[in-house]
Design an enzyme around this catalytic site. Structure first.
Site, mmCIF file in Angstrom:
data_model
loop_
_atom_site.group_PDB
_atom_site.id
_atom_site.type_symbol
_atom_site.label_atom_id
_atom_site.label_comp_id
_atom_site.label_asym_id
_atom_site.label_seq_id
_atom_site.Cartn_x
_atom_site.Cartn_y
_atom_site.Cartn_z
ATOM 1 N N ASN A 101 0.797 -1.228 0.000
ATOM 2 C CA ASN A 101 0.000 0.000 0.000
ATOM 3 C C ASN A 101 0.828 1.275 0.000
ATOM 4 O O ASN A 101 0.274 2.364 0.114
ATOM 5 C CB ASN A 101 -0.941 -0.001 1.201
ATOM 6 C CG ASN A 101 -1.730 -1.280 1.291
ATOM 7 O OD1 ASN A 101 -1.517 -2.066 2.202
ATOM 8 N ND2 ASN A 101 -2.598 -1.536 0.335
ATOM 9 N N VAL A 108 1.100 6.906 -0.383
ATOM 10 C CA VAL A 108 0.361 6.020 0.515
ATOM 11 C C VAL A 108 -1.037 5.786 -0.050
ATOM 12 O O VAL A 108 -1.750 6.727 -0.385
ATOM 13 C CB VAL A 108 0.249 6.649 1.929
ATOM 14 C CG1 VAL A 108 -0.560 5.754 2.857
ATOM 15 C CG2 VAL A 108 1.634 6.921 2.504
ATOM 16 N N CYS A 109 -1.413 4.500 -0.145
ATOM 17 C CA CYS A 109 -2.742 4.130 -0.623
ATOM 18 C C CYS A 109 -3.615 3.838 0.599
ATOM 19 O O CYS A 109 -3.559 2.764 1.187
ATOM 20 C CB CYS A 109 -2.663 2.895 -1.521
ATOM 21 S SG CYS A 109 -4.254 2.399 -2.185
ATOM 22 N N LEU A 110 -4.374 4.830 0.992
ATOM 23 C CA LEU A 110 -5.290 4.716 2.121
ATOM 24 C C LEU A 110 -6.576 5.406 1.688
ATOM 25 O O LEU A 110 -6.553 6.586 1.324
ATOM 26 C CB LEU A 110 -4.687 5.384 3.361
ATOM 27 C CG LEU A 110 -5.451 5.300 4.659
ATOM 28 C CD1 LEU A 110 -5.606 3.861 5.123
ATOM 29 C CD2 LEU A 110 -4.738 6.114 5.741
ATOM 30 N N ASP A 141 -5.826 -3.586 -2.474
ATOM 31 C CA ASP A 141 -5.865 -2.169 -2.848
ATOM 32 C C ASP A 141 -4.427 -1.666 -2.827
ATOM 33 O O ASP A 141 -4.000 -0.997 -1.906
ATOM 34 C CB ASP A 141 -6.744 -1.389 -1.861
ATOM 35 C CG ASP A 141 -6.982 0.044 -2.300
ATOM 36 O OD1 ASP A 141 -6.788 0.355 -3.489
ATOM 37 O OD2 ASP A 141 -7.360 0.868 -1.438
#
Length: 188
Positions: A101, A108-110, A141
């Protein structure tokens, strides 16, 4: 740090005394101050303000004490726009990390930093989200496809690759800097 209302009162006093030559405290600064005052950080997380007069830009240090990334030290730069809380903060990991992520550039993949952001969310929600990414990375994701595929295909190999990257090794052609904190008596 000053409390929100005392900041506002002080600003009003200064404006009257100085004829409004001082910069105004923005609504984003007030909201960030409120969020920061309400934070209750565990020992594994700390904040640092490179410029104490600028609360919209700070560094968060996370030292996971469990999970794949246990023992690593990771810093994140928070850049908060004047449109906060209507826009999410921009958060970047400062270390190159082998994580599904977080890409190799620190993005950052949030979900709450993107499409699921709402003004009712606060900095604590973002920090908890980042903490959770280190406890339970989400291979569904991803930003780093190789790490996500590795995690989905062979969790043991993924764990070995994470440990190797954190120790300053090379994984899949990428060289990483050591992020493991030194043990007592050991040089970092």
């Amino acid at each position: 740090m000053l409390k929100i209302w005392s900041m506002k009162k002080e600003q009003q006093k200064s404006e009257v005394a100085a004829g409004s030559n001082k910069k105004k405290v923005t609504s984003a600064q007030l909201r960030v101050q409120k969020d920061l005052n309400e934070l209750s950080l565990p020992d594994t997380i700390s904040t640092h303000f490179p410029n104490p007069d600028d609360i919209l830009n700070f560094v968060l240090t996370l030292t996971p004490d469990e999970g794949f990334y246990k023992g690593g030290v990771f810093t994140f730069t928070f850049a908060i726009s004047v449109n906060f809380p209507h826009e999410p903060p921009k958060v970047t990991c400062n270390e190159k990390i082998y994580h599904p992520n977080i890409d190799l550039n620190g993005n950052v993949c949030l979900n709450i930093l993107r499409q699921d952001w709402m003004p009712v969310l606060d900095l604590n929600a973002v920090i908890v989200g980042i903490q959770f990414l280190f406890l339970e990375p989400n291979a569904g994701d991803w930003l780093n496809k190789e790490a996500a595929d590795d995690m989905k295909g062979d969790r043991e190999r993924f764990y070995r690759n994470v440990r190797s990257a954190m120790a300053g090794g090379t994984v899949k052609g990428e060289t990483f800097k050591r992020v493991l904190k030194a043990k007592p008596g050991e040089k970092a």
